[in-house]
Design a protein around this motif. Structure first.
Motif, PDB file in Angstrom:
ATOM      1  N   GLY A  73       0.823  -1.210   0.000  1.00 56.59           N
ATOM      2  CA  GLY A  73       0.000   0.000   0.000  1.00 56.59           C
ATOM      3  C   GLY A  73       0.852   1.253   0.000  1.00 56.59           C
ATOM      4  O   GLY A  73       1.934   1.294   0.594  1.00 56.59           O
ATOM      5  N   ASP A  75      -1.005   4.601  -0.032  1.00 60.55           N
ATOM      6  CA  ASP A  75      -1.973   5.693   0.013  1.00 60.55           C
ATOM      7  C   ASP A  75      -1.448   6.910   0.767  1.00 60.55           C
ATOM      8  O   ASP A  75      -1.894   8.036   0.527  1.00 60.55           O
ATOM      9  CB  ASP A  75      -3.276   5.200   0.662  1.00 60.55           C
ATOM     10  N   ASN A  89       6.407   0.017  -5.063  1.00 57.25           N
ATOM     11  CA  ASN A  89       5.890  -0.733  -3.914  1.00 57.25           C
ATOM     12  C   ASN A  89       6.492  -2.139  -3.883  1.00 57.25           C
ATOM     13  O   ASN A  89       7.280  -2.525  -4.747  1.00 57.25           O
ATOM     14  CB  ASN A  89       4.361  -0.747  -3.892  1.00 57.25           C
ATOM     15  N   PRO A 197      -7.463  -1.476  -2.170  1.00 53.15           N
ATOM     16  CA  PRO A 197      -6.543  -0.412  -1.751  1.00 53.15           C
ATOM     17  C   PRO A 197      -7.333   0.770  -1.200  1.00 53.15           C
ATOM     18  O   PRO A 197      -8.507   0.974  -1.566  1.00 53.15           O
ATOM     19  CB  PRO A 197      -5.821  -0.040  -3.046  1.00 53.15           C
ATOM     20  N   ARG A 225      -7.332  -1.752   4.595  1.00 54.19           N
ATOM     21  CA  ARG A 225      -6.890  -0.657   5.449  1.00 54.19           C
ATOM     22  C   ARG A 225      -8.034  -0.329   6.400  1.00 54.19           C
ATOM     23  O   ARG A 225      -9.212  -0.474   6.061  1.00 54.19           O
ATOM     24  CB  ARG A 225      -6.515   0.589   4.633  1.00 54.19           C
TER      25      ARG A 225
END
Length: 308
Positions: A73, A75, A89, A197, A225
């Motif tokens: 991730g 974000d 990533n 995501p 998340r």
């Protein structure tokens, strides 16, 4: 160093040891993005695994070719990474371990393992019949690398699997439903796995309406998340006993001591450890070696997801 050497930094001894002897032409030093940078130009920087975004500001005065994350991730990266960097990533590192934990959470919840552990702690024999995983209708929301790894591990359990992605499409396994179809899919699901995501469109996806659409007794597993789900809505449904939850991620995170989620017997919480297994470091070292070798050859790096 010679003009051909690549300077690489890793955040600690563990990754340095896992990498072993670096490819010829690369020098590897330890820098965890605190204190003075070892050079004004570092070709490849690996930030720490946890809390990386808070340290990315250290790259403000450092030129890089690649910033290689240890997470999938990202974000929180666009708001933290100074301009002028290429960010990759850690796709290929965590999918297997995250899928393993997902199956562990599902099986534990379905087969009553937390109840057995609580009973054993009280010295009680607590035989009971619990839900199977076999023959359950499983809705897998999010079909990236982790989603595909979960699908592969669900295959032997004889479930009825429906895959959901951001848009409808087909692949060699069949049809993948679009996320816009959730209102018709949720009422027909016994187990919902959330692995999307975090983005503006997925923040709060699992809200009161989402949960209300599920049948009584359904299990919701969040390995995405924490902010993908509304914690108050989870507490309301779990508190009533209507739904069950297995959560590797929460909002807030970490959960403070005494948080209501800890006290609910139909909520299983693991502390965001989906990728945290012994498989991580060897796989991270394998990816790092591949990136170094690609850069030495002049090839483009793998897994680039953001350019600041």
């Amino acid at each position: 160093m010679t003009d051909r050497d690549l300077l690489v930094t890793v955040p600690g001894q563990a990754l340095l040891t896992a990498l072993g002897t670096p490819p010829a032409g690369a020098e590897v030093r330890v820098w965890d993005l605190t204190g003075e940078a070892p050079a004004d130009r570092i070709d490849l920087v690996v930030p720490p695994y946890m809390g990386a975004s808070a340290r990315l500001g250290a790259l403000e005065r450092v030129a890089t070719q690649l910033v290689q994350s240890q997470s999938i991730g990202y974000d929180d990266v666009p708001g933290a990474l100074p301009p002028g960097h290429v960010y990759a990533n850690a796709a290929s590192v965590h999918e297997t371990s995250t899928a393993e934990l997902t199956l562990a959470l599902i099986l534990a919840s379905q087969r009553g393992i937390p109840d057995f552990v609580r009973a054993a702690g009280e010295g009680r024999w607590a035989a009971a019949r619990y839900e199977s995983l076999a023959d359950r209708r499983v809705l897998l929301i999010g079909y990236g690398g982790v989603g595909r790894a979960i699908e592969a591990r669900l295959a032997p359990f004889e479930v009825e699997l429906t895959r959901v992605a951001s848009r409808a499409r087909s692949d060699e396994q069949g049809f993948i439903r679009g996320i816009d179809e959730l209102p018709t899919l949720l009422p027909e699901s016994d187990i919902v796995i959330v692995g999307v995501p975090l983005s503006d469109s997925t923040t709060g996806l699992v809200d009161a309406d989402f949960l209300a659409a599920l049948p009584d007794g359904a299990l919701v597993v969040n390995i995405a998340r924490g902010k993908v789900a509304d914690t108050d809505a989870i507490i309301a449904e779990a508190g009533s006993g209507r739904l069950r939850f297995a959560l590797d991620v929460t909002d807030p995170e970490p959960l403070p001591a005494g948080h209501p989620l800890f006290a609910l017997p139909n909520v299983l919480v693991s502390p965001h450890v989906g990728g945290a297994s012994t498989a991580m470091m060897p796989r991270m070292a394998r990816l790092l070696r591949e990136q170094i070798e690609r850069m030495l050859r002049g090839d483009a790096p793998l897994n680039v997801v953001y350019r600041s």
